[in-house]
Design a protein around this motif. Structure first.
Motif, mmCIF file in Angstrom:
data_model
loop_
_atom_site.group_PDB
_atom_site.id
_atom_site.type_symbol
_atom_site.label_atom_id
_atom_site.label_comp_id
_atom_site.label_asym_id
_atom_site.label_seq_id
_atom_site.Cartn_x
_atom_site.Cartn_y
_atom_site.Cartn_z
ATOM 1 N N MET A 25 39.422 -17.201 -2.260
ATOM 2 C CA MET A 25 38.590 -17.757 -1.254
ATOM 3 C C MET A 25 38.737 -19.364 -1.285
ATOM 4 O O MET A 25 38.652 -19.981 -2.256
ATOM 5 C CB MET A 25 37.213 -17.376 -1.322
ATOM 6 N N ASP A 26 39.103 -20.026 -0.168
ATOM 7 C CA ASP A 26 39.136 -21.391 -0.212
ATOM 8 C C ASP A 26 37.955 -21.886 0.237
ATOM 9 O O ASP A 26 37.569 -23.185 -0.194
ATOM 10 C CB ASP A 26 40.213 -22.084 1.086
ATOM 11 N N LEU A 27 37.102 -21.253 1.120
ATOM 12 C CA LEU A 27 35.903 -22.041 1.756
ATOM 13 C C LEU A 27 34.779 -20.894 1.690
ATOM 14 O O LEU A 27 34.958 -19.764 2.146
ATOM 15 C CB LEU A 27 36.062 -22.324 3.465
ATOM 16 N N ALA A 28 33.782 -21.379 1.188
ATOM 17 C CA ALA A 28 32.645 -20.358 0.724
ATOM 18 C C ALA A 28 31.610 -20.815 1.900
ATOM 19 O O ALA A 28 31.191 -21.982 2.077
ATOM 20 C CB ALA A 28 31.755 -20.685 -0.459
ATOM 21 N N ILE A 29 31.112 -19.973 2.863
ATOM 22 C CA ILE A 29 30.325 -20.319 3.898
ATOM 23 C C ILE A 29 29.161 -19.883 3.537
ATOM 24 O O ILE A 29 28.636 -18.510 3.448
ATOM 25 C CB ILE A 29 30.629 -19.621 5.548
ATOM 26 N N ILE A 30 27.977 -20.730 3.105
ATOM 27 C CA ILE A 30 26.661 -19.982 2.811
ATOM 28 C C ILE A 30 25.895 -19.714 3.959
ATOM 29 O O ILE A 30 25.607 -20.736 4.756
ATOM 30 C CB ILE A 30 26.143 -21.314 1.850
ATOM 31 N N TYR A 31 25.364 -18.661 4.084
ATOM 32 C CA TYR A 31 24.561 -17.947 5.201
ATOM 33 C C TYR A 31 23.279 -18.218 4.706
ATOM 34 O O TYR A 31 22.663 -17.756 3.822
ATOM 35 C CB TYR A 31 24.829 -16.380 5.201
#
Length: 282
Positions: A252-258
């Protein structure tokens, strides 16, 4: 690792959502913010409140100055792609080139049926998705677009003015179908998002995406790969960061924190501090 956040406009208020985005705009850890594009909530009772995604995103673009922003993702069947292309170009201008174009084939049968918006079979959804992507790319990058497809027909169509990003805003595609969705992503996407599942499932889908890239001679490194990481009810950031680490190890390059409702900007600073202390951010 790079970090973003997501606030779905479901079961919340505009005031709370705005406060979170304005606070995040001041925290450089978060490179982008995301909403979704649904008319009914998809978590909890579908009868609950849900703000329209593109109207909300436009307001958030005006309320912020740094964050890149987009929808994860817009089902292309909700709006004719020529209409959507005009919306995209306008918002790219309004945001001064900060827009990310998030699109997908669509899946929500309840809201589509309630509104009389044809969803179709899985094959029809994916055929339409590929056509819509081609229409969007044409209208966002070319002086005129002529297209003769099964779902869409355009005759010397224009879309002016275009936004500042060239050839068009980065395209983010959501979905994990191995035969069609990931093949379409390999050809057109600048960013692919894995919605939900384990790090092992993510790694498998990433490998499928890479195989499709190899088939068409595209460097998979050109495509950012991301996943949603949900903030847990306890706000246990060490648990969250352990999940980020596992997905990072899977590519994973980008963690999108929900961020789930109730939306509260006070969670952002402790979260950013925990990320810095972990050493995961670049």
């Amino acid at each position: 690792m790079r970090f973003a956040f997501k606030t779905s406009p479901q079961n919340t208020t505009w005031t709370d959502m705005l406060r979170v985005w304005q606070a995040a705009d001041q925290i450089e850890m978060f490179e982008s913010g995301w909403t979704f594009d649904h008319f009914y909530p998809i978590v909890g009772p579908s009868s609950g409140p849900c703000l329209e995604g593109w109207t909300t995103l436009t307001a958030l673009a005006q309320a912020t100055s740094r964050l890149r922003l987009g929808t994860l993702v817009t089902g292309v069947h909700y709006r004719h792609p020529a209409v959507l292309a005009n919306m995209v170009a306008a918002l790219d201008i309004i945001s001064d080139g900060r827009l990310e174009l998030g699109i997908g084939a669509g899946w929500n049968e309840e809201e589509s049926g309630a509104y009389g918006i044809e969803l179709g079979t899985v094959k029809e959804r994916l055929d339409r998705f590929e056509e819509a992507t081609q229409v969007l790319v044409g209208l966002l990058s070319q002086p005129t677009t002529t297209f003769d497809g099964k779902f869409y027909q355009l005759d010397n169509a224009r879309n002016e003015p275009k936004g500042p990003q060239r050839p068009h805003p980065p395209i983010c595609m959501g979905g994990s179908g191995e035969k069609r969705t990931l093949r379409i992503a390999a050809r057109y996407a600048d960013h692919w998002n894995f919605v939900q599942g384990t790090p092992e499932e993510f790694a498998h889908k990433r490998d499928v995406l890479r195989a499709h890239c190899a088939d068409i001679g595209r460097d998979p490194a050109e495509i950012t790969v991301s996943a949603h990481i949900w903030v847990n009810p306890e706000h246990d950031y060490q648990k969250l960061l352990a999940e980020v680490t596992a997905f990072g190890s899977a590519g994973m390059d980008l963690a999108i924190i929900y961020l789930p409702p109730p939306l509260d900007p006070s969670v952002l600073e402790p979260l950013a501090s925990a990320i810095v202390d972990s050493g995961l951010s670049r």
